[in-house]
Design a protein around this motif. Structure first.
Motif, short mmCIF file in Angstrom:
data_model
loop_
_atom_site.label_atom_id
_atom_site.label_comp_id
_atom_site.label_asym_id
_atom_site.label_seq_id
_atom_site.Cartn_x
_atom_site.Cartn_y
_atom_site.Cartn_z
N TYR A 127 33.28 177.48 -57.06
CA TYR A 127 34.54 176.77 -56.91
C TYR A 127 34.53 175.86 -55.67
N LEU A 128 33.98 176.36 -54.57
CA LEU A 128 33.95 175.59 -53.33
C LEU A 128 33.12 174.32 -53.47
N ILE A 161 39.21 172.94 -39.22
CA ILE A 161 37.81 172.85 -38.80
C ILE A 161 37.26 174.22 -38.40
N VAL A 162 38.06 175.01 -37.68
CA VAL A 162 37.62 176.37 -37.31
C VAL A 162 37.38 177.21 -38.57
N ALA A 163 38.27 177.09 -39.55
CA ALA A 163 38.11 177.84 -40.80
C ALA A 163 36.86 177.41 -41.55
N MET A 164 36.57 176.10 -41.54
CA MET A 164 35.38 175.62 -42.24
C MET A 164 34.09 176.05 -41.54
N LEU A 165 34.11 176.15 -40.23
CA LEU A 165 32.95 176.67 -39.50
C LEU A 165 32.73 178.14 -39.84
N LEU A 167 33.65 179.47 -42.62
CA LEU A 167 33.18 179.45 -44.01
C LEU A 167 31.67 179.22 -44.07
N GLY A 168 31.18 178.29 -43.26
CA GLY A 168 29.75 178.01 -43.24
C GLY A 168 28.93 179.23 -42.86
N LEU A 169 29.37 179.94 -41.83
CA LEU A 169 28.67 181.17 -41.42
C LEU A 169 28.72 182.22 -42.51
N HIS A 170 29.87 182.32 -43.18
CA HIS A 170 30.05 183.31 -44.23
C HIS A 170 29.11 183.02 -45.40
N ILE A 171 29.02 181.76 -45.79
CA ILE A 171 28.15 181.37 -46.91
C ILE A 171 26.69 181.58 -46.54
N ARG A 172 26.34 181.23 -45.31
CA ARG A 172 24.95 181.32 -44.86
C ARG A 172 24.39 182.73 -45.04
N HIS A 173 25.18 183.72 -44.66
CA HIS A 173 24.72 185.10 -44.82
C HIS A 173 25.03 185.64 -46.21
N GLY A 174 26.21 185.27 -46.74
CA GLY A 174 26.66 185.83 -48.01
C GLY A 174 25.80 185.45 -49.19
N PHE A 175 25.33 184.19 -49.24
CA PHE A 175 24.51 183.75 -50.37
C PHE A 175 23.20 184.53 -50.41
N THR A 189 30.20 172.84 -45.24
CA THR A 189 30.93 172.71 -43.97
C THR A 189 31.16 171.25 -43.63
N VAL A 190 30.10 170.45 -43.69
CA VAL A 190 30.22 169.02 -43.37
C VAL A 190 31.13 168.32 -44.38
N GLY A 191 30.97 168.65 -45.67
CA GLY A 191 31.77 168.02 -46.70
C GLY A 191 33.26 168.28 -46.54
N PHE A 192 33.63 169.51 -46.23
CA PHE A 192 35.05 169.83 -46.06
C PHE A 192 35.61 169.24 -44.76
N ILE A 193 34.82 169.31 -43.68
CA ILE A 193 35.29 168.79 -42.39
C ILE A 193 35.41 167.27 -42.42
N ALA A 194 34.66 166.61 -43.29
CA ALA A 194 34.69 165.15 -43.38
C ALA A 194 36.10 164.62 -43.66
N VAL A 195 36.91 165.37 -44.39
CA VAL A 195 38.25 164.90 -44.74
C VAL A 195 39.17 164.79 -43.52
N PRO A 196 39.38 165.88 -42.74
CA PRO A 196 40.21 165.72 -41.55
C PRO A 196 39.63 164.74 -40.54
N VAL A 197 38.31 164.70 -40.41
CA VAL A 197 37.68 163.73 -39.50
C VAL A 197 37.96 162.31 -39.98
#
Length: 234
Positions: free
Chosen positions: A38-39, A174-178, A180-188, A218-226
């Motif tokens: 979904y993400l 942005i904090v939530a997306m960071l 998320l990135g850590l969570h995916i990195r280990h979770g996958f 992480t970069v894709g989601f953060i790109a929107v607020p940036v």
């Protein structure tokens, strides 16, 4: 003579899976992969905001008409929401129960220090809590508009731009997306091991894939607020 009643009834398959550690880890892995899929789709949809309000609003409308005429208006969207809620609940409950089982199994501290785990591994628990709180905030902000001033139903592009004009909302996102990135990195990688996809020869590929997915999302989601903060999206 009264008939003897059976007392050795076997538990159902679902009960057996839910009651075992392996079963809980499998449920976590499958639900995690559902959320990951979904993400990926959600991120690509979000990036349409860089093509202007027409493209982004058209995409949002398409989500609500997905499956028509076989499905009624918004039915597909609600099916996706129900599946996601079920995945989040199962993932969270299994994570909590496995954490409690792990603590019960070793109530006494180790006599010798264990090898230092990666930063992502050590932050999985609080990262999950951050993401759960963020999901609630994100829904209230950009789905229902409960916490957003001037929210206009049916105008997602304008609502996203308005939300990310507030600096504090950008910080939360942005904090939530960071996290998320850590969570995916280990979770996958962990999910691959649980489902039997891991091996000594594939370990490097799986870790590289986990790192790539975490970075891209992480970069894709953060790109929107940036994009909103820098004026690229306005």
């Amino acid at each position: 003579m009264a008939l003897a009643t059976r007392t050795d009834r076997r538990p159902s398959m679902a009960r057996t899976v839910w009651g075992s550690t392996v079963g809980k880890k499998t449920i976590m892995a499958v639900s995690g992969l559902i959320m990951l899929l979904y993400l990926v789709v959600h991120m690509f949809g979000n990036l349409k905001i860089f093509f202007g309000s027409g493209s982004f609003n058209e995409y949002a409308h398409w989500l609500r008409t997905l499956g028509e005429p076989f499905l009624h208006y918004e039915w597909a969207l609600w099916i996706i929401r129900v599946v996601l809620v079920a995945a989040v609940v199962l993932h969270g409950v299994c994570a909590y129960q496995l954490s409690r089982l792990d603590r019960r199994a070793r109530p006494v501290a180790y006599a010798h220090p264990r090898p230092r785990a990666s930063y992502a591994t050590r932050t999985m628990r609080w990262g999950g809590v951050i993401l759960l709180l963020f999901i609630v905030w994100h829904i209230l902000d950009l789905t229902t508009g409960t916490v957003q001033r001037g929210f206009v139903p049916g105008h997602p592009y304008q609502n996203v731009v308005a939300a990310f004009h507030d600096w504090w909302n950008n910080v939360i996102y942005i904090v939530a997306m960071l996290a998320l990135g850590l969570h995916i990195r280990h979770g996958f990688w962990s999910a691959a091991q649980t489902l039997g996809a891991g091996s000594a020869t594939r370990d490097r590929v799986l870790k590289a894939t986990a790192n790539a997915l975490a970075t891209v999302l992480t970069v894709g989601f953060i790109a929107v607020p940036v994009g909103v903060m820098t004026g690229i999206v306005s």
